[in-house]
Design a protein around this motif. Structure first.
Motif, PDB file in Angstrom:
ATOM      1  N   GLU A   1       0.862  -1.283   0.112  1.00  0.00           N
ATOM      2  CA  GLU A   1      -0.018  -0.174  -0.066  1.00  0.00           C
ATOM      3  C   GLU A   1       0.669   1.226  -0.111  1.00  0.00           C
ATOM      4  OE1 GLU A   1      -3.245   0.421  -0.044  1.00  0.00           O
ATOM      5  OE2 GLU A   1      -3.635  -1.820  -0.240  1.00  0.00           O
TER       6      GLU A   1
ATOM      7  N   TYR B   1     -10.943   4.045   3.204  1.00  0.00           N
ATOM      8  CA  TYR B   1      -9.984   3.175   2.535  1.00  0.00           C
ATOM      9  C   TYR B   1      -9.479   2.208   3.597  1.00  0.00           C
ATOM     10  CZ  TYR B   1      -6.421   1.250  -0.619  1.00  0.00           C
ATOM     11  OH  TYR B   1      -5.564   0.321  -1.461  1.00  0.00           O
TER      12      TYR B   1
ATOM     13  N   LEU C   1      -9.817  -1.751   4.291  1.00  0.00           N
ATOM     14  CA  LEU C   1      -8.678  -2.678   3.820  1.00  0.00           C
ATOM     15  C   LEU C   1      -8.508  -3.622   5.218  1.00  0.00           C
ATOM     16  CD1 LEU C   1      -6.109  -2.931   2.091  1.00  0.00           C
ATOM     17  CD2 LEU C   1      -5.183  -1.295   3.518  1.00  0.00           C
TER      18      LEU C   1
ATOM     19  N   MET D   1     -13.081   0.927  -2.431  1.00  0.00           N
ATOM     20  CA  MET D   1     -11.895   1.340  -2.440  1.00  0.00           C
ATOM     21  C   MET D   1     -11.193   1.884  -3.396  1.00  0.00           C
ATOM     22  SD  MET D   1     -10.574  -2.057  -0.132  1.00  0.00           S
ATOM     23  CE  MET D   1      -8.806  -1.649   0.107  1.00  0.00           C
TER      24      MET D   1
ATOM     25  N   ASP E   1     -12.307   5.524  -3.265  1.00  0.00           N
ATOM     26  CA  ASP E   1     -11.720   6.397  -2.128  1.00  0.00           C
ATOM     27  C   ASP E   1     -10.303   6.642  -2.791  1.00  0.00           C
ATOM     28  OD1 ASP E   1     -13.965   6.480  -0.720  1.00  0.00           O
ATOM     29  OD2 ASP E   1     -13.603   4.980   0.565  1.00  0.00           O
ATOM     30  N   SER E   2      -9.564   5.748  -3.345  1.00  0.00           N
ATOM     31  CA  SER E   2      -8.103   5.987  -3.464  1.00  0.00           C
ATOM     32  C   SER E   2      -7.935   6.522  -5.160  1.00  0.00           C
ATOM     33  CB  SER E   2      -7.589   4.427  -3.665  1.00  0.00           C
ATOM     34  OG  SER E   2      -7.976   3.629  -4.806  1.00  0.00           O
TER      35      SER E   2
END
Length: 328
Positions: free
Chosen positions: A172, A287, A291, A316, A319-320
């Motif tokens: 990540e 996120y 996760l 996710m 959001d990313s």
């Protein structure tokens, strides 16, 4: 949200925990309407009055945060702000810690508030203005709130939690970069008693009930409350309005929401300009929560869990979208 392993309907667990409160035995059929996300919520009745049992694993929660959440709710009620009410246990406790065969759990019971969720009614400009007004009043009362003991956690504590959790995910890289960028940017935002305090963080349509007979809103779910800039609550509310309502004129909704808000509390144009950055914080936090929740996997997972994983993956990705990109 809770880890996926806690999302299973466990009525034996719910009933075991509920034994700490009075309840109508015949009302356990209402358990059919349970929901589980950040907590497990099981409805029941006592003397015909609907109540909600909320519980979560001790391993997933900070006890101090729950204590301070309940303390803030009591304060708001003392100032005649329409929030949900807690129901004491048989031992006259607001927060109960229960040892079960499935582990230890924190549990609280609330009375169900009157009204219909804003997401279930026509979201008019008038309702939108009232929505903003009640958030403004909440922030005004928060600005006057002076707890005697240790505070509930803040956005800085959240960032520390994010950074700690991301250590377990070596791939990540962008999320870790985003955490540093968000921390650096937030450290530069002005902070004072009029723009920073204890916020709801989840002041969205499904946590606000319109009681038509009293013409007022009733507010629930302070589980995500934290110390943050008040503009964070405004951003979260407006973002939710965009995603959950069908109104084509968002600019008018935004204007009415801010108009209602400023009837009760002031927000500067400068603070509103920070909202895109505050959204980066919210996206990073959301996120990371997903996760962590979805980290564990098992053989032969049920179909609903596989479908949920697909849905969470989509969230996710959304959001990313801006992770690691320059903050303007």
């Amino acid at each position: 949200m809770l880890k996926l392993k806690y999302l299973f309907d466990n009525r034996d667990l719910a009933e075991m925990i509920l034994e700490n409160w009075e309840y109508d035995l015949s009302s356990l059929k209402l358990f059919d309407y349970y929901r589980i996300s950040s907590n497990a919520i099981y409805p029941f009745q006592y003397n015909g009055k609907t109540r909600l049992l909320r519980f979560s694993p001790v391993a997933e929660r900070d006890k101090n945060n729950i204590i301070r959440e309940l303390e803030f709710i009591r304060y708001l009620k003392s100032r005649e702000y329409p929030v949900l009410s807690t129901v004491p246990s048989k031992d006259n406790k607001e927060l109960v810690e229960v040892d079960t065969p499935w582990g230890k759990y924190f549990a609280v019971v609330f009375d169900r508030v009157a009204g219909i969720q804003l997401g279930e009614i026509e979201y008019t400009q008038e309702i939108c203005r009232k929505h903003g007004e009640y958030l403004g009043k909440l922030h005004r009362l928060s600005s006057e709130y002076k707890p005697d003991k240790r505070l509930r956690w803040s956005y800085e504590d959240v960032l520390e939690w994010i950074e700690k959790e991301l250590e377990d995910f070596p791939n990540e890289i962008l999320a870790k970069q985003e955490a540093k960028m968000v921390r650096d940017y937030l450290s530069k935002i002005p902070k004072d008693d009029q723009n920073f305090g204890l916020i709801h963080y989840d002041f969205e349509l499904d946590n606000i009930f319109y009681d038509q007979s009293a013409d007022r809103l009733n507010i629930i779910d302070f589980d995500d409350a934290m110390y943050h800039w008040y503009a964070m609550d405004i951003e979260r509310s407006l973002n939710n309005i965009i995603s959950e309502t069908s109104c084509e004129d968002y600019s008018m909704l935004r204007e009415n929401f801010i108009m209602g808000y400023t009837q009760e509390f002031n927000v500067s144009d400068e603070m509103l300009l920070y909202m895109p950055m505050l959204r980066r914080f919210a996206n990073l936090y959301g996120y990371t929560r997903v996760l962590v929740s979805a980290k564990e996997t098992w053989d032969n997972e049920p179909r609903w869990m596989l479908d949920l994983r697909d849905k969470l993956m989509s969230i996710m990705e959304q959001d990313s979208m801006f992770f690691g990109k320059q903050i303007k």
